[in-house]
Design a protein around this motif. Structure first.
Motif, short mmCIF file in Angstrom:
data_model
loop_
_atom_site.label_atom_id
_atom_site.label_comp_id
_atom_site.label_asym_id
_atom_site.label_seq_id
_atom_site.Cartn_x
_atom_site.Cartn_y
_atom_site.Cartn_z
N UNK A 1 15.22 18.17 6.97
CA UNK A 1 15.51 17.13 7.96
C UNK A 1 14.15 16.65 8.43
N UNK A 2 13.78 15.44 7.99
CA UNK A 2 12.42 14.99 8.18
C UNK A 2 12.06 14.76 9.65
N UNK A 3 13.01 14.26 10.42
CA UNK A 3 12.69 14.02 11.83
C UNK A 3 13.96 14.04 12.67
N UNK A 4 13.80 14.44 13.89
CA UNK A 4 14.90 14.47 14.84
C UNK A 4 14.33 14.55 16.24
N UNK B 1 10.81 18.56 13.03
CA UNK B 1 10.98 18.40 11.59
C UNK B 1 11.30 19.78 11.02
N UNK B 2 12.25 19.84 10.05
CA UNK B 2 12.67 21.12 9.48
C UNK B 2 12.69 21.04 7.96
N UNK B 3 12.42 22.17 7.31
CA UNK B 3 12.55 22.25 5.85
C UNK B 3 12.78 23.70 5.44
N UNK B 4 13.59 23.88 4.41
CA UNK B 4 13.89 25.21 3.86
C UNK B 4 13.89 25.10 2.34
N UNK B 5 13.17 25.98 1.66
CA UNK B 5 13.25 26.04 0.20
C UNK B 5 13.75 27.42 -0.19
N UNK C 1 8.77 14.19 8.18
CA UNK C 1 8.65 14.91 6.92
C UNK C 1 7.56 15.95 6.89
N UNK C 2 6.98 16.30 8.07
CA UNK C 2 5.84 17.22 8.06
C UNK C 2 6.24 18.63 7.66
N UNK C 3 7.45 19.07 8.01
CA UNK C 3 7.89 20.40 7.59
C UNK C 3 8.03 20.46 6.07
N UNK C 4 8.57 19.38 5.49
CA UNK C 4 8.71 19.31 4.03
C UNK C 4 7.33 19.32 3.37
N UNK C 5 6.36 18.64 3.99
CA UNK C 5 5.00 18.62 3.44
C UNK C 5 4.39 20.03 3.46
N UNK C 6 4.59 20.76 4.55
CA UNK C 6 4.06 22.13 4.62
C UNK C 6 4.67 23.01 3.53
#
Length: 392
Positions: free
Chosen positions: A38-41, A49-53, A309-314
């Motif tokens: 979730x790029x932004x909220x 910003x959230x990201x999980x792989x 999108x900063x979490x996705x970038x990390x």
């Protein structure tokens, strides 16, 4: 040799877009193969910003962001709750925490009518006790659940105060601007409980002075009882209650000698930080990120790129580092399926919470809209065989 191995992996484990059902209460999150983001909220105190792989066959990292009411009563207080739960041995404990910890926190906040360290500690204790009850019920038919556990990192922003509670080796890092130089410093806010840290080994040895094997160096890694790296967690009942450290639990988890007191603890380390206008953001992440990036590297990336999108970038930069360590291309790593992917990196969860000083300074009684986001993962459709990838 490596290229031949990679060709084999691509042939056997190539993901297909139609193989998986994507499932999460994502509040607008998106799925791209094994990556959920979730790029932004907007949360109560700013943006996020959230990201999980996913790397494991079943996603063992669970996460959530809850914004708005922190109490069961409408009268407040209000703020933002962040949780990162890095499971091990299976997803059961991290999923349980995701379903129950925040609800316990709301209940205790209602009772005390305020947010506090005591409220957070009680919420952790109630979650631990609830999972113990689950293990007790399931033990006769599923004894291996006694060996499932989870790290548990929580951040609560309420009335200008940031509470950070932690069990295990996930990490919260603050980015703080320095006016004189314009740089942004990385400040670690969470205490970690991993046997690779000398002070953690010393604490374990002082708590168990009669046990010369309380920490063991095994394959160049320090482990508690030669079994697990972390000294604090939710779950891992087999190292907390001696009655679960016996048959029919798998032999590799059973200790030779019965223990008289818990070896692992569920008592979190909690820090309280009064937020200042120069506090820019906080990165909450499982250790899958921090094994590839230092605190300052992660803060620099957030500071020097767009918020969206900063979490996705990390996550992407961490995966690029993981690929580099194995002398392979990032594009090849992305083609490896879950399960086998665990040989290259761990599940990784990142939540970046930006702090708007005008919103942070609002009284905790000022009501805001409720938002609930959970980090997603890949699930198989019913009656579908799992991929040939095996969990590590």
């Amino acid at each position: 040799m490596l290229s031949g191995f990679m060709n084999f992996l691509r042939a056997c484990f190539r993901p297909r877009s139609d193989r998986y059902v994507h499932s999460s209460s994502d509040a607008g999150g998106r799925q791209d193969g094994l990556l959920w983001y979730k790029d932004t909220g907007q949360h109560f105190n700013g943006e996020f910003s959230m990201a999980v792989v996913q790397a494991n066959n079943l996603l063992e990292d669970q996460s959530q962001l809850e914004s708005g009411g922190l109490s069961s009563h409408e009268c407040g207080p209000y703020g933002t709750f962040v949780g990162v739960y890095d499971g091990h041995g299976g997803p059961e404990t991290s999923r349980y925490i995701n379903d129950h910890l925040f609800q316990h926190l709301k209940r205790f906040t209602s009772e005390q009518q305020t947010m506090s360290v005591d409220v957070i500690r009680k919420a952790y204790q109630a979650t631990e006790e609830g999972f113990l009850s689950l293990v007790t019920r399931q033990w006769p038919v599923n004894p291996q659940i006694a060996a499932v556990g989870s790290c548990c990192l929580v951040g609560v922003i309420c009335g200008g105060t940031l509470y950070v509670a932690n069990l295990g080796d996930s990490r919260a890092v603050l980015g703080r601007a320095v006016k004189a130089t314009g740089e942004v410093l990385a400040i670690q806010l969470s205490a970690e409980h991993n046997a690779c840290i000398e002070s953690v080994r010393q604490e374990l040895q002082s708590l168990h002075p009669d046990d010369s094997q309380i920490v063991v160096l095994k394959h160049n890694v320090w482990r508690v009882k030669g079994l697990i790296q972390i000294s604090k967690s939710i779950g891992d009942v087999y190292l907390k209650k001696a009655e679960f450290n016996r048959e029919p639990l798998y032999p590799k988890f059973r200790l030779r000698e019965p223990f008289q007191k818990p070896i692992l603890s569920a008592d979190p380390s909690i820090t309280v930080h009064q937020l200042q206008p120069h506090d820019q953001f906080v990165i909450f992440a499982s250790d899958g990120l921090w094994e590839h990036l230092s605190n300052q590297e992660a803060v620099d990336i957030v500071q020097n790129h767009s918020r969206s999108g900063i979490a996705r970038r990390l996550v992407k930069i961490a995966l690029q580092e993981a690929a580099k360590k194995r002398e392979m291309r990032y594009s090849d790593l992305k083609k490896i399926d879950r399960g086998v992917r665990r040989h290259f990196h761990d599940d990784i969860t990142v939540i970046v919470v930006f702090l708007n000083s005008n919103l942070v300074s609002k009284a905790s009684s000022v009501k805001g809209p409720n938002l609930s986001v959970r980090g997603g993962g890949v699930t198989l459709p019913p009656r579908t065989l799992a991929p040939c990838a095996m969990p590590v």
